[in-house]
Design a protein around this motif. Sequence first.
Motif, PDB file in Angstrom:
ATOM      1  N   LEU A 129       1.186  10.651  -3.128  1.00 36.68           N
ATOM      2  CA  LEU A 129       0.922  11.629  -2.062  1.00 36.68           C
ATOM      3  C   LEU A 129       2.069  12.625  -1.923  1.00 36.68           C
ATOM      4  O   LEU A 129       1.831  13.828  -1.745  1.00 36.68           O
ATOM      5  CB  LEU A 129       0.664  10.909  -0.737  1.00 36.68           C
ATOM      6  CG  LEU A 129      -0.653  10.126  -0.676  1.00 36.68           C
ATOM      7  CD1 LEU A 129      -0.682   9.202   0.526  1.00 36.68           C
ATOM      8  CD2 LEU A 129      -1.839  11.085  -0.654  1.00 36.68           C
ATOM      9  N   ILE A 130       3.305  12.153  -2.029  1.00 36.32           N
ATOM     10  CA  ILE A 130       4.458  13.057  -1.929  1.00 36.32           C
ATOM     11  C   ILE A 130       4.523  13.980  -3.139  1.00 36.32           C
ATOM     12  O   ILE A 130       4.860  15.154  -3.007  1.00 36.32           O
ATOM     13  CB  ILE A 130       5.762  12.254  -1.740  1.00 36.32           C
ATOM     14  CG1 ILE A 130       5.758  11.598  -0.353  1.00 36.32           C
ATOM     15  CG2 ILE A 130       6.996  13.136  -1.919  1.00 36.32           C
ATOM     16  CD1 ILE A 130       6.833  10.548  -0.142  1.00 36.32           C
ATOM     17  N   SER A 131       4.142  13.474  -4.315  1.00 37.08           N
ATOM     18  CA  SER A 131       4.151  14.344  -5.502  1.00 37.08           C
ATOM     19  C   SER A 131       3.072  15.415  -5.397  1.00 37.08           C
ATOM     20  O   SER A 131       3.228  16.508  -5.939  1.00 37.08           O
ATOM     21  CB  SER A 131       3.970  13.527  -6.783  1.00 37.08           C
ATOM     22  OG  SER A 131       2.663  13.020  -6.886  1.00 37.08           O
ATOM     23  N   ILE A 168       0.844  -1.214   0.000  1.00 36.35           N
ATOM     24  CA  ILE A 168       0.000   0.000   0.000  1.00 36.35           C
ATOM     25  C   ILE A 168       0.871   1.254   0.000  1.00 36.35           C
ATOM     26  O   ILE A 168       0.602   2.214  -0.729  1.00 36.35           O
ATOM     27  CB  ILE A 168      -0.956  -0.002   1.210  1.00 36.35           C
ATOM     28  CG1 ILE A 168      -1.923  -1.159   1.084  1.00 36.35           C
ATOM     29  CG2 ILE A 168      -1.657   1.331   1.367  1.00 36.35           C
ATOM     30  CD1 ILE A 168      -3.337  -0.875   0.765  1.00 36.35           C
ATOM     31  N   LEU A 169       1.926   1.259   0.820  1.00 39.72           N
ATOM     32  CA  LEU A 169       2.802   2.431   0.886  1.00 39.72           C
ATOM     33  C   LEU A 169       3.533   2.672  -0.436  1.00 39.72           C
ATOM     34  O   LEU A 169       3.655   3.819  -0.873  1.00 39.72           O
ATOM     35  CB  LEU A 169       3.808   2.286   2.028  1.00 39.72           C
ATOM     36  CG  LEU A 169       3.231   2.310   3.441  1.00 39.72           C
ATOM     37  CD1 LEU A 169       4.330   2.095   4.478  1.00 39.72           C
ATOM     38  CD2 LEU A 169       2.455   3.578   3.714  1.00 39.72           C
ATOM     39  N   VAL A 170       3.996   1.614  -1.066  1.00 39.76           N
ATOM     40  CA  VAL A 170       4.700   1.750  -2.353  1.00 39.76           C
ATOM     41  C   VAL A 170       3.758   2.299  -3.425  1.00 39.76           C
ATOM     42  O   VAL A 170       4.177   3.076  -4.290  1.00 39.76           O
ATOM     43  CB  VAL A 170       5.314   0.395  -2.786  1.00 39.76           C
ATOM     44  CG1 VAL A 170       5.720   0.396  -4.246  1.00 39.76           C
ATOM     45  CG2 VAL A 170       6.501   0.043  -1.897  1.00 39.76           C
ATOM     46  N   LEU A 171       2.487   1.932  -3.343  1.00 42.76           N
ATOM     47  CA  LEU A 171       1.518   2.422  -4.327  1.00 42.76           C
ATOM     48  C   LEU A 171       1.044   3.843  -4.045  1.00 42.76           C
ATOM     49  O   LEU A 171       0.790   4.609  -4.980  1.00 42.76           O
ATOM     50  CB  LEU A 171       0.296   1.487  -4.370  1.00 42.76           C
ATOM     51  CG  LEU A 171       0.529   0.086  -4.920  1.00 42.76           C
ATOM     52  CD1 LEU A 171      -0.727  -0.768  -4.751  1.00 42.76           C
ATOM     53  CD2 LEU A 171       0.947   0.141  -6.378  1.00 42.76           C
ATOM     54  N   PRO A 177      -7.348   1.879   0.318  1.00 46.13           N
ATOM     55  CA  PRO A 177      -7.094   0.641   1.073  1.00 46.13           C
ATOM     56  C   PRO A 177      -8.375  -0.120   1.419  1.00 46.13           C
ATOM     57  O   PRO A 177      -8.413  -1.346   1.316  1.00 46.13           O
ATOM     58  CB  PRO A 177      -6.383   1.126   2.341  1.00 46.13           C
ATOM     59  CG  PRO A 177      -5.770   2.422   1.949  1.00 46.13           C
ATOM     60  CD  PRO A 177      -6.732   3.040   0.978  1.00 46.13           C
ATOM     61  N   LEU A 178      -9.418   0.589   1.814  1.00 45.07           N
ATOM     62  CA  LEU A 178     -10.688  -0.057   2.136  1.00 45.07           C
ATOM     63  C   LEU A 178     -11.204  -0.849   0.943  1.00 45.07           C
ATOM     64  O   LEU A 178     -11.519  -2.042   1.055  1.00 45.07           O
ATOM     65  CB  LEU A 178     -11.715   0.992   2.564  1.00 45.07           C
ATOM     66  CG  LEU A 178     -13.114   0.485   2.887  1.00 45.07           C
ATOM     67  CD1 LEU A 178     -13.692   1.262   4.062  1.00 45.07           C
ATOM     68  CD2 LEU A 178     -14.040   0.578   1.714  1.00 45.07           C
TER      69      LEU A 178
END
Length: 161
Positions: free
Chosen positions: A40-42, A32-35, A68-69
Motif C-alpha cells: 500500500l505504501i509503495s 496482515i499489516l506486514v503483508l 483480510p476477509l
Amino acid sequence: MNSDFPATMGDVMKYTGFWPRVGASLIDTVIILVLTYPILISIYGWSYLDGDNLVEGFADLLLSWIFPLVAIIAFWIYRQATPGKMAIQARIVDAKTGQKPTLQQYIVRYIGYFLASIPLGLGIFWVAWDKKKQGWHDKLAGTVVISPKSGQTQEVKFEGK
C-alpha cells in the motif's frame, strides 16, 4: 478424573478468555499489516498512513478489506483458527455441538466483528464477562473459542516426609 470413564471435552478443553484472544488478535493484525502495508505504501506513498479516507483506491479496497476477509475465512475453514489463534492453541467450534462451524457461521462471525465493534467495542469486550467467553460475533454465529486446559496440578512431595 476417574480412569474408568473416558475424558470429556470439558476435561481437556476450556473456553478461551479475553486476554489470550487479544494476544491472538494482535498477532493476526501484525501479520496482515506486514503483508499489506509495504504494498500500500509503495502504491500510495507514505501519505497513505495519514489519510482519512476509508478506502484510498482499488488496491486499498483489495488489500485492506477483501484480502483480510478471504484470508481469515480461509484459515477458519481449513484450520478453525487464524495464525494468532493457532499460536495460543485455540480454535473456533460450533457452540452447540463442539464440531467445526459451517461456512455460514464463519461469514456471520466475520460480519459480527464489525457489529460488535460499533458500540465502542463493547461486543468484543463482552468476551471478558461472558461465562462461555463469547463476544457478540460468537453469539451471532453460534460459535465459541476453545483451547486445551493447561496447568495440570501435580502432587507436591518432600523427601523428608
